[in-house]
Design a protein around this motif. Structure first.
Motif, PDB file in Angstrom:
ATOM      1  N   TYR A   1      16.634   2.192  58.872  1.00 24.52           N
ATOM      2  CA  TYR A   1      15.191   2.101  59.141  1.00 24.52           C
ATOM      3  C   TYR A   1      14.925   2.157  60.645  1.00 24.52           C
ATOM      4  O   TYR A   1      15.744   1.675  61.438  1.00 24.52           O
ATOM      5  N   ALA A   2      13.781   2.713  61.017  1.00 28.02           N
ATOM      6  CA  ALA A   2      13.279   2.550  62.384  1.00 28.02           C
ATOM      7  C   ALA A   2      12.452   1.267  62.389  1.00 28.02           C
ATOM      8  O   ALA A   2      11.740   0.991  61.418  1.00 28.02           O
ATOM      9  N   VAL A   3      12.563   0.476  63.460  1.00 27.21           N
ATOM     10  CA  VAL A   3      11.908  -0.827  63.473  1.00 27.21           C
ATOM     11  C   VAL A   3      10.976  -0.995  64.677  1.00 27.21           C
ATOM     12  O   VAL A   3      11.382  -0.772  65.818  1.00 27.21           O
ATOM     13  N   ILE A   4       9.726  -1.361  64.394  1.00 25.30           N
ATOM     14  CA  ILE A   4       8.814  -1.819  65.450  1.00 25.30           C
ATOM     15  C   ILE A   4       8.816  -3.335  65.376  1.00 25.30           C
ATOM     16  O   ILE A   4       8.400  -3.917  64.373  1.00 25.30           O
ATOM     17  N   PHE A   5       9.349  -3.961  66.413  1.00 23.68           N
ATOM     18  CA  PHE A   5       9.614  -5.401  66.407  1.00 23.68           C
ATOM     19  C   PHE A   5       8.540  -6.094  67.263  1.00 23.68           C
ATOM     20  O   PHE A   5       8.627  -6.135  68.480  1.00 23.68           O
ATOM     21  N   ILE A   6       7.482  -6.597  66.591  1.00 23.67           N
ATOM     22  CA  ILE A   6       6.409  -7.320  67.294  1.00 23.67           C
ATOM     23  C   ILE A   6       6.843  -8.778  67.370  1.00 23.67           C
ATOM     24  O   ILE A   6       6.893  -9.462  66.343  1.00 23.67           O
ATOM     25  N   HIS A   7       7.187  -9.255  68.548  1.00 27.34           N
ATOM     26  CA  HIS A   7       7.824 -10.573  68.644  1.00 27.34           C
ATOM     27  C   HIS A   7       7.192 -11.456  69.704  1.00 27.34           C
ATOM     28  O   HIS A   7       6.686 -10.984  70.730  1.00 27.34           O
ATOM     29  N   ARG A   8       7.257 -12.733  69.478  1.00 24.90           N
ATOM     30  CA  ARG A   8       6.839 -13.717  70.462  1.00 24.90           C
ATOM     31  C   ARG A   8       7.783 -13.684  71.657  1.00 24.90           C
ATOM     32  O   ARG A   8       9.005 -13.724  71.482  1.00 24.90           O
ATOM     33  N   ARG A   9       7.205 -13.621  72.849  1.00 24.21           N
ATOM     34  CA  ARG A   9       8.006 -13.685  74.074  1.00 24.21           C
ATOM     35  C   ARG A   9       8.918 -14.917  74.033  1.00 24.21           C
ATOM     36  O   ARG A   9       8.451 -16.013  73.727  1.00 24.21           O
ATOM     37  N   GLY A  10      10.189 -14.707  74.339  1.00 27.56           N
ATOM     38  CA  GLY A  10      11.111 -15.842  74.383  1.00 27.56           C
ATOM     39  C   GLY A  10      11.692 -16.241  73.031  1.00 27.56           C
ATOM     40  O   GLY A  10      12.541 -17.123  72.968  1.00 27.56           O
ATOM     41  N   SER A  11      11.254 -15.608  71.941  1.00 32.11           N
ATOM     42  CA  SER A  11      11.844 -15.931  70.632  1.00 32.11           C
ATOM     43  C   SER A  11      13.173 -15.179  70.476  1.00 32.11           C
ATOM     44  O   SER A  11      13.535 -14.357  71.306  1.00 32.11           O
ATOM     45  N   LYS A  12      13.893 -15.490  69.400  1.00 33.16           N
ATOM     46  CA  LYS A  12      15.199 -14.866  69.163  1.00 33.16           C
ATOM     47  C   LYS A  12      15.083 -13.346  69.099  1.00 33.16           C
ATOM     48  O   LYS A  12      14.143 -12.813  68.504  1.00 33.16           O
ATOM     49  N   GLN A  13      16.042 -12.664  69.689  1.00 34.62           N
ATOM     50  CA  GLN A  13      16.045 -11.210  69.728  1.00 34.62           C
ATOM     51  C   GLN A  13      17.177 -10.655  68.867  1.00 34.62           C
ATOM     52  O   GLN A  13      18.212 -11.297  68.727  1.00 34.62           O
ATOM     53  N   PRO A  14      16.993  -9.454  68.307  1.00 35.14           N
ATOM     54  CA  PRO A  14      18.062  -8.834  67.534  1.00 35.14           C
ATOM     55  C   PRO A  14      19.349  -8.750  68.359  1.00 35.14           C
ATOM     56  O   PRO A  14      19.282  -8.434  69.552  1.00 35.14           O
ATOM     57  N   TYR A  15      20.471  -9.047  67.742  1.00 39.08           N
ATOM     58  CA  TYR A  15      21.806  -9.009  68.354  1.00 39.08           C
ATOM     59  C   TYR A  15      22.036 -10.120  69.370  1.00 39.08           C
ATOM     60  O   TYR A  15      23.074 -10.156  70.029  1.00 39.08           O
ATOM     61  N   CYS A  16      21.088 -10.995  69.567  1.00 39.26           N
ATOM     62  CA  CYS A  16      21.265 -12.085  70.540  1.00 39.26           C
ATOM     63  C   CYS A  16      21.233 -13.434  69.858  1.00 39.26           C
ATOM     64  O   CYS A  16      21.142 -14.451  70.524  1.00 39.26           O
ATOM     65  N   ARG A  17      21.290 -13.457  68.537  1.00 41.69           N
ATOM     66  CA  ARG A  17      21.075 -14.720  67.835  1.00 41.69           C
ATOM     67  C   ARG A  17      22.211 -15.711  68.036  1.00 41.69           C
ATOM     68  O   ARG A  17      22.035 -16.905  67.894  1.00 41.69           O
ATOM     69  N   PHE A  18      23.394 -15.195  68.384  1.00 41.29           N
ATOM     70  CA  PHE A  18      24.577 -16.046  68.521  1.00 41.29           C
ATOM     71  C   PHE A  18      24.626 -16.786  69.858  1.00 41.29           C
ATOM     72  O   PHE A  18      25.480 -17.617  70.086  1.00 41.29           O
ATOM     73  N   LEU A  19      23.694 -16.456  70.760  1.00 38.08           N
ATOM     74  CA  LEU A  19      23.747 -17.017  72.118  1.00 38.08           C
ATOM     75  C   LEU A  19      23.638 -18.533  72.130  1.00 38.08           C
ATOM     76  O   LEU A  19      22.884 -19.101  71.364  1.00 38.08           O
ATOM     77  N   PRO A  20      24.357 -19.201  73.041  1.00 37.94           N
ATOM     78  CA  PRO A  20      24.220 -20.655  73.155  1.00 37.94           C
ATOM     79  C   PRO A  20      22.763 -20.981  73.484  1.00 37.94           C
ATOM     80  O   PRO A  20      22.112 -20.236  74.219  1.00 37.94           O
ATOM     81  N   GLU A  21      22.261 -22.069  72.952  1.00 40.25           N
ATOM     82  CA  GLU A  21      20.842 -22.378  73.078  1.00 40.25           C
ATOM     83  C   GLU A  21      20.404 -22.518  74.533  1.00 40.25           C
ATOM     84  O   GLU A  21      19.397 -21.985  74.944  1.00 40.25           O
ATOM     85  N   ASP A  22      21.200 -23.247  75.297  1.00 39.65           N
ATOM     86  CA  ASP A  22      20.742 -23.635  76.614  1.00 39.65           C
ATOM     87  C   ASP A  22      20.984 -22.604  77.682  1.00 39.65           C
ATOM     88  O   ASP A  22      20.140 -22.322  78.496  1.00 39.65           O
ATOM     89  N   SER A  23      22.171 -22.069  77.701  1.00 36.04           N
ATOM     90  CA  SER A  23      22.536 -21.306  78.875  1.00 36.04           C
ATOM     91  C   SER A  23      23.504 -20.221  78.495  1.00 36.04           C
ATOM     92  O   SER A  23      24.564 -20.490  77.947  1.00 36.04           O
TER      93      SER A  23
END
Lengths: 316, 316
Positions: free
Chosen positions: B91-113
């Motif tokens: 699928y092609a995806v238009i991702f309307i997202h809240r600034r600063g919310s979780k991003q695709p492929y970045c969900r595994f990132l440590p919360e703080d830093s």
């Protein structure tokens, strides 16, 4: 008629006690207390300054199982930048920060996606574009140094309840440092809240027409901090207003009313470019001349100088 | 007495028009419109599915020069994870997202830093600990692929005003895709707002005792989306409740009232583990058996199958 200061103090204490009594207990309180005690004990043995930096906005839950909340605007940029400069000057820093707000040494990150910073090389090794390489490397190195040398303790919060409980714990724990302690209260703290007990248990229904809410005032904890929790510390608070006409007057009022050593006055429209430091002996304006500069470097340098004088004065 | 559907539609339209008329105009509207038109034109030439994923919570400013706002709880985890699975399936995806919310492929990132993930090697090269190396490399590679192949368009919002204007623009622009368009409306949208015109210009004063606020209902845009902006699209909305006793009933109501194809019902207490997909022909429960799994994989797979049937049905 002016209220007797001792009456004001006991009223504030009562309001604070009622607030804490009704607040949901801090998650991981024992764990936080332990790492905090270790950190302060280690630094109380030395002779350097220890600063508690608060950063980011607090939330006010509107429902106990929280779906909706009121938030205060703050990226955490000021607290994160200032923490870097305090560490650079040799201060130990307790960084009480809003979860998800800007972190020390991470301020340069692209807003949306840290993936924009990285590429895979031919051998699938992780690369940073040449343009960002030195910044990223310095960040990793400075951050590791601060953590490994035990100079930085990070304590996260989300709600106003968590924030004020953390601030109380840190202040009580830093009390043994006497005049060597500094509070740099850059967090944007809610003025209003919904007491936990009177809060809706479930998500507020949207079918019933307009929503009416009544919010109570948060007790003025700066007063409690100054007069009860940390009477010897050097205390710096921040005043942010959107209306320049009332800003300095409100900063002067905070200085007197809460007994701060310095109130840093900011206008929302230009808070990154200029600030006025209000003290009992006068006003000092700091500003940056270029967008690439951090105003926090000047600000923290002046404050650390004032803090040295505060320590010297009381050691006479 | 039931309201005539055409009367309901024209009332909703009026409410929506009034909302948009009073909203502050979208920043960078022309830029957004341009990249959106390019993206849709490129994919309308093909034959694959195009999905608009909305993600994260919207804010409701309480002051025009915004210091305080009401926010809706949402990490953006569901929208970010689902975007990855939609992209994986072509699928092609238009991702309307809240600034600063979780991003695709970045969900595994440590919360703080994100700095906790990186180290400097002996030659000052940037390293990722072995334990995270393959995850980080896959993330960088998948993200670069989606961007380079033009399959992902990211549009950020913060306020309810920005969100609804973006949704309208995207829906109008995707209308030419007919049944190949899908809306996956995972954003947590405010039910209440303060109309811009009646909003305080400056920061609300805290000295005046308790604060009373009256909030208006946000017009039911799902109805407008379904009936006016995107009548042929496959529409999936989400219902999150804290009270399990009213959840399915409210999901059924949303299905009928707004004419959604699917309503995904979630309980706040276990929304990561289980969801019920409510359609006109019945209910399907999806759940994950292990914490390491994403429920979004199952959810999106079932939805893409339903979407294929939706396309096939209308191409008979």
């Amino acid at each position: 008629m002016a209220v007797d200061p001792s009456v004001a103090a006991s009223r504030s204490e009562e309001a604070a006690e009622a607030f804490f009594h009704a607040a949901p207990p801090l998650h991981d309180r024992d764990l936080v207390a332990g790492s905090l005690a270790d950190f302060v004990a280690r630094h109380s043995a030395g002779s350097g300054g220890v600063v508690c930096v608060t950063s980011g906005g607090t939330t006010v839950p509107l429902e106990q199982r929280c779906v909706r909340y009121i938030d205060n605007f703050s990226s955490g940029q000021r607290g994160a930048a200032s923490t870097e400069y305090f560490l650079k000057a040799g201060y130990a820093v307790i960084f009480i920060h809003r979860r998800g707000s800007k972190q020390p040494y991470c301020r340069f990150l692209p807003e949306d996606s840290f993936l924009d910073l990285f590429e895979l090389g031919e051998d699938l090794e992780i690369q940073v574009p040449q343009s960002h390489s030195s910044v990223v490397k310095a960040a990793i190195s400075n951050y590791r140094k601060a953590i490994n040398e035990g100079m930085l303790l990070k304590l996260p919060f989300t709600t106003i309840f968590e924030y004020l409980q953390l601030l109380q714990m840190v202040a009580n724990s830093m009390n043994c440092l006497g005049h060597r302690a500094m509070f740099y209260l850059a967090a944007a703290v809610s003025d209003f809240y919904v007491p936990w007990e009177s809060m809706a248990k479930h998500k507020i229904e949207s079918a019933g027409g307009p929503l009416n809410m009544q919010l109570n005032q948060v007790p003025k904890m700066l007063f409690i901090l100054r007069n009860i929790w940390a009477p010897s510390a050097f205390c710096v608070s921040f005043k942010l207003e959107t209306d320049p006409n009332i800003l300095l007057q409100k900063a002067e009022m905070a200085l007197k009313k809460y007994g701060m050593n310095v109130v840093v006055a900011n206008e929302l429209a230009n808070y990154k470019d200029v600030a006025v430091m209000v003290t009992r002996s006068g006003r000092t304006t700091v500003s940056r001349s270029r967008k690439e500069e951090d105003m926090e470097e000047q600000l923290t340098n002046i404050l650390m100088k004032m803090h040295s004088e505060h320590i010297a004065q009381h050691n006479l």
